[in-house]
Write an enzyme that holds these catalytic residues in place. Structure first.
Site, PDB file in Angstrom:
ATOM      1  N   GLY A   1       0.838  -1.170  -0.005  1.00 34.17           N
ATOM      2  CA  GLY A   1      -0.278  -0.108   0.073  1.00 34.17           C
ATOM      3  C   GLY A   1       0.950   1.110  -0.171  1.00 34.17           C
TER       4      GLY A   1
ATOM      5  N   ASN B   1       1.607   5.776   5.271  1.00 30.49           N
ATOM      6  CA  ASN B   1       1.343   4.728   4.497  1.00 30.49           C
ATOM      7  C   ASN B   1      -0.439   4.705   4.964  1.00 30.49           C
ATOM      8  OD1 ASN B   1       1.391   4.008   7.269  1.00 30.49           O
ATOM      9  ND2 ASN B   1       1.408   1.702   6.738  1.00 30.49           N
ATOM     10  N   PRO B   2      -0.975   3.840   4.286  1.00 34.52           N
ATOM     11  CA  PRO B   2      -2.511   3.661   4.397  1.00 34.52           C
ATOM     12  C   PRO B   2      -2.965   3.622   5.592  1.00 34.52           C
ATOM     13  CG  PRO B   2      -1.869   2.304   2.423  1.00 34.52           C
ATOM     14  CD  PRO B   2      -0.545   2.750   3.052  1.00 34.52           C
ATOM     15  N   CYS B   3      -2.285   2.829   6.647  1.00 30.42           N
ATOM     16  CA  CYS B   3      -2.778   2.838   8.016  1.00 30.42           C
ATOM     17  C   CYS B   3      -2.104   3.858   8.981  1.00 30.42           C
ATOM     18  CB  CYS B   3      -2.499   1.172   8.281  1.00 30.42           C
ATOM     19  SG  CYS B   3      -3.241   0.026   7.585  1.00 30.42           S
ATOM     20  N   SER B   4      -1.615   4.644   8.570  1.00 34.98           N
ATOM     21  CA  SER B   4      -0.939   5.638   9.238  1.00 34.98           C
ATOM     22  C   SER B   4       0.364   5.284  10.335  1.00 34.98           C
ATOM     23  CB  SER B   4      -2.106   6.506   9.885  1.00 34.98           C
ATOM     24  OG  SER B   4      -2.955   7.162   8.786  1.00 34.98           O
ATOM     25  N   GLU B   5       0.713   4.159  10.196  1.00 39.51           N
ATOM     26  CA  GLU B   5       1.802   4.049  11.178  1.00 39.51           C
ATOM     27  C   GLU B   5       3.182   4.441  10.732  1.00 39.51           C
ATOM     28  OE1 GLU B   5       1.468  -0.217   9.076  1.00 39.51           O
ATOM     29  OE2 GLU B   5       0.314   1.579   9.552  1.00 39.51           O
TER      30      GLU B   5
ATOM     31  N   THR C   1      -0.763  -5.435  12.284  1.00 41.40           N
ATOM     32  CA  THR C   1      -0.532  -6.849  12.306  1.00 41.40           C
ATOM     33  C   THR C   1      -1.744  -7.909  12.094  1.00 41.40           C
ATOM     34  OG1 THR C   1      -0.969  -7.035  14.772  1.00 41.40           O
ATOM     35  CG2 THR C   1       1.224  -6.500  14.311  1.00 41.40           C
TER      36      THR C   1
ATOM     37  N   THR D   1      -2.328 -10.120   9.048  1.00 47.87           N
ATOM     38  CA  THR D   1      -2.217 -11.662   8.627  1.00 47.87           C
ATOM     39  C   THR D   1      -1.035 -12.276   9.269  1.00 47.87           C
ATOM     40  OG1 THR D   1      -2.854 -11.259   6.166  1.00 47.87           O
ATOM     41  CG2 THR D   1      -1.844 -13.237   6.859  1.00 47.87           C
TER      42      THR D   1
END
Length: 923
Positions: free
Chosen positions: A196, A373-377, A559, A561
């Site tokens: 992503g 990134n897409p999840c903001s971390e 976290t 998969t």
């Protein structure tokens, strides 16, 4: 103390340097010395576990097999869920051929041997014995489920000569058509590889500005439409996961109001299509036909904006090409309110706090941080990449309940070394990202299972003690990561961009270190606190002497998969979802599992074996721990979860989630992927308050999702003339029962249902005031016993309603009744039912009772009341472990899994499938 610390650093240093570094490559290098802790010399780590052969079978919602591989070698301690996920997602080679991997030995061996060989070739190890030690220790961590790399490593390492190993990318786009079109291409390449990306579009001139050749610019929102369409097409192709992307716009951009509203406006279009009869699922034609559904949107705000909003001051947007020129001045508070209103309506946009992000930036002399990134971390330079890995915290808890600090520190050392080795042998989607990845070497080590760990220790997630413990663990992880990064820098040189950023990077390390001394020693075990402070003291000294190898070292990812691979009960920084979970068994039936952390926590809190048994039995029967015998009121908070149980009232308040994020954020290089879930009845004020509190707590980013904000219920079957869920009128009581008959011509609703293969129709007739007065239940199998019983229930219910029995009384009495047949339904509001009676009365309650009435009778708004909205389908064989950890979907409006069709659950700001392990995010 300082002398002891310096001696320890020197003992682990690879040797004297010809000159202090921080200015480039160290001239004298001898590689790293690697200590043994987990595996004795001469011991094969694969011999330390018991193995067995299993079958990995994943079934779809309709019962069809979507994946199957038989006779695979799996460690005996791994659950069947971990087996299914790892075999289906990570084993390489065509199914049914000799080239297909058939053992976890092959999988881990492929990755570890490749990384070890890369490390040896790049000079990471002082001696061949150190290389073997590294290989053994890394194998142990992966095999024992103590750690895991992000998915691209498992997909590609040892398979491709230059594998893509990073899950997260940040792109850049300039205000030219060539750059915009190149942005589309770059995103497509990243999505195709299963990763992503994120981008900030604030460099694009607004739709209020003129083009150089005449005419008006399209503006960023217009170009977002094309990017969204591209992502949707690539998502449809679906290699390993769906497209994941983040789009950011600064709050001073002239198009910011259009950006804030773009997804909310499209959401209203979806509502209209659903009302017209189109499929309401998130993957159905209603949502597929609207824009902006493939991206997470975030507004980037500064401290100045937040202060202006709180103080009631004005805020100005400025032209992109003429930043000194103001386009529009408005109320900052009104703009913040607009953000909260849009979030309330559709879950977007989130917020990113620019001042905080760049105050913690290690490389400001290279460029500022504009996106994530897409999840903001992951937040760092434009055109950069980050490879992720996570540690399983529960695997470092000793039998007596103490946390193994020394083993945890060693695990950090091994994983940081492995992640750094991967950087130079990886491929990247663009030349710009390739250059920056080599020059800045960004890493994202994180952890999972914090929620389970805190519960096992008897610490409430939403408590000062829980937050301080979480903060201390996070501090230890990041401090140790920087210390190991410094050791690698001493051996191989710091990252290429370190010289120009030495002072700001050391300043950030000093800030991290300073926060460790603010931790409350009364709430944190002394060995953990001492180790955290020591790691930062040593890291700072090491960095001053030799620099650091990586421009950032830690994030807290969702976290997805890999949490299944490690058999984690909770993901990332999240608390547990619920204490009672369900597993669907192949061949039919449900297995209810009570959280196995509960007995451990009760024993930790001092309960004896009899009391533990009574409490667990109560939980098993009532599906809530509230009211359990012998459970002391002061311990209830220990067992609070993210979502309220169907028959309980307790849950972690959204501010409790925010405070945990605020506690751990000062000890993370990047940020935290976590969505703050709010109940359907949450107000715009609640969301606005959460955004303000997130800023006050020093978070870098936050996303909020109000349950039910996606209109996935079948609106076309709503009762004419009344809102679904309105409270029915109650007949006036009289000394003698009086029957209130319906008129000859009456409005009616027909609802078709399908539960575990049993199809039928519920007909509801209405009084003139719109309240239900009669129920007919028609089963598809005429003449059957089930059909006769359902007809009887319909008549009895109709008579009860006509004689004045309140509907909520009937719903309370007959919902949650358990008998066969039971199982999945096709109703997104009631994804699972315990029986036909349960389904019928929960349908009536969800459709015709008010929110308060639903809560009083145990119907959680927009959530499956007792059984889960999605459960795991696992193949049970004679050798299957019974310790499968599973959870249910907290949102009925979650999308279905593109791989197996199961209902997904929210994970950070993306989704994961609890059936097959697929994710919609980038980690």
């Amino acid at each position: 103390m300082a002398q002891e610390r310096q001696e320890r650093i020197e003992a682990q240093d690879p040797g004297p340097q010809d000159a202090p570094t921080g200015t480039g490559v160290a001239p004298s290098r001898r590689g790293l010395s690697v200590a043994r802790r987990f595996v004795a010399a001469g011991t094969n780590p694969y011999d330390e576990v018991d193995w067995e052969q299993r079958s990995a079978v994943i079934q779809g919602e309709s019962g069809d097999v979507v994946f199957e591989q038989r006779e695979v070698d799996i460690p005996k301690g791994w659950s069947q869920l971990a087996t299914n996920v790892v075999v289906s997602k990570y084993f390489r080679g065509p199914l049914g051929t000799p080239a297909r991997e058939r053992s976890v030995r092959q999988l881990i061996g492929r990755v570890v041997n490749t990384i070890s060989e890369w490390g040896e070739a790049q000079g990471y190890f002082a001696t061949p014995a150190d290389q073997q030690t590294f290989s053994d220790e890394l194998t142990h961590l992966l095999l024992q489920q103590k750690a895991s790399f992000n998915s691209p490593v498992w997909f590609n390492v040892g398979v491709e000569p230059k594998p893509q190993c990073s899950a997260c990318f940040i792109l850049s786009v300039d205000d030219t058509m060539d750059s915009i079109l190149d942005w589309y291409r770059k995103e497509g390449v990243i999505f195709k590889g299963g990763s992503g990306s994120g981008v900030n579009l604030s460099r694009l001139r607004s739709s209020k500005e003129r083009l150089g050749g005449g005419g008006t610019a399209s503006g960023p929102v217009s170009f977002m439409r094309a990017a969204d369409a591209s992502a949707g097409v690539i998502k449809s192709g679906g290699k390993t996961r769906r497209a994941a992307k983040m789009v950011v716009l600064n709050a001073d951009h002239p198009d910011i109001e259009e950006f804030i509203q773009c997804k909310a406006d499209e959401e209203r279009k979806a509502w209209a299509l659903i009302a017209a009869g189109y499929d309401s699922s998130l993957d159905g034609p209603a949502y597929s036909s609207i824009f902006f559904q493939n991206a997470n949107n975030s507004v980037r705000v500064t401290d100045e904006f937040m202060r202006a909003a709180l103080e009631g001051r004005e805020w100005s947007t400025r032209f992109v090409k003429e930043p000194d020129k103001i386009y529009k001045t408005m109320s900052a508070r009104k703009l913040l309110r607009t953000i909260a209103e849009a979030t309330h309506q559709c879950g977007d946009p989130g917020m990113q706090f620019d001042t905080t992000i760049n105050d913690w930036h290690t490389c400001p002399n290279t460029g500022r941080i504009n996106a994530s990134n897409p999840c903001s971390e992951y937040m760092h330079l434009d055109d950069s990449a980050c490879n992720l890995a996570s540690l399983n915290l529960m695997k470092f808890v000793e039998p007596n309940g103490t946390f193994d600090v020394a083993s945890f520190r060693h695990a950090v050392d091994v994983m940081i070394t492995a992640q750094d080795i991967v950087i130079d042998r990886s491929s990247y989607p663009t030349a710009e990202i390739t250059a920056n990845a080599h020059a800045y070497r960004e890493l994202g080590l994180g952890y999972a299972n914090l929620g389970a760990l805190l519960m096992s220790l008897g610490l409430p997630y939403d408590s000062d003690a829980g937050r301080e413990y979480g903060a201390a663990l996070t501090a230890l992880m990041c401090g140790q990561a920087y210390l190991q990064s410094g050791r690698i820098a001493a051996a191989l040189g710091p990252y290429e961009g370190y010289a120009r950023n030495r002072d700001p990077h050391l300043h950030v390390i000093e800030k991290h270190r300073g926060y460790t001394h603010k931790l409350d020693s009364a709430l944190v075990p002394l060995d953990l606190l001492a180790a955290a402070r020591e790691s930062w003291d040593d890291a700072l000294e090491q960095a001053r002497a030799a620099g650091v190898r990586n421009s950032q070292v830690t994030v807290l990812a969702p976290t997805g998969t890999i949490a299944f691979m490690m058999d984690c009960d909770t993901t990332g920084v999240e608390p547990d979802i619920a204490l009672v979970k369900y597993k669907k068994l192949v061949g039919g039936g449900l297995l209810k599992i009570v959280n196995n952390t509960v007995p451990r926590a009760l024993r930790r809190l001092g309960y004896d074996s009899r009391e533990v048994q009574e409490i667990v039995e109560y939980l098993d029967e009532q599906e809530t721990i509230e009211g359990a015998p012998a459970l002391r009121p002061e311990h209830l908070a220990v067992f609070d979860c993210a979502f309220k149980p169907a028959r309980g009232t307790r849950t972690i308040h959204p501010l409790g989630h925010l405070r945990m994020m605020g506690a751990v954020q000062p000890f993370i290089s990047g940020a935290i992927s976590k969505t703050i879930n709010m109940p359907e009845h949450a107000t715009v004020d609640d969301i606005e308050e959460a955004y303000v509190e997130a800023w006050r707590l020093g978070l870098k980013a936050v996303a909020i999702y109000r349950d039910g904000c996606k209109k996935t219920q079948p609106l076309n079957t709503a009762r004419p003339g009344a809102k679904a869920g309105s409270t029915p009128a109650v007949a006036t009581a009289s000394p003698q029962p009086t029957r209130r008959r319906l008129s000859t011509d009456r409005q009616a609703l027909c609802h078709k249902f399908d539960m575990a293969g049993h199809e039928g129709y519920i007909h509801v007739g209405f009084y003139e005031d719109g309240t239900p007065g009669e129920i007919f239940i028609k089963m598809a199998k005429e003449g059957s016993t089930v059909s006769g019983l359902m007809d009887t229930i319909g008549v009895l219910t109709s008579m009860a309603l006509q004689y004045g029995v309140p509907l909520e009384v009937l719903v309370s009495k007959f919902s949650h009744v358990r008998f066969e047949p039971s199982g999945f339904t096709k109703n997104p509001d009631i994804p699972m039912a315990k029986s036909l009676t349960d389904y019928i009365f929960r349908f009536l309650g969800s459709r015709f009772l008010s929110g308060d009435a639903r809560a009083q009778v145990g119907l959680v708004e927009r959530e499956a009341p007792a059984p889960p909205a999605a459960v795991l389908e696992t193949t049970v064989t004679e050798t299957t472990s019974v310790r499968t950890a599973i959870a249910f979907s907290p949102q009925a409006d979650a999308p279905s899994c593109p791989d197996c069709g199961g209902l997904m659950v929210r994970n950070g700001s993306c989704y994961k499938c609890l059936n097959c392990g697929a994710t919609s995010g980038c980690s």
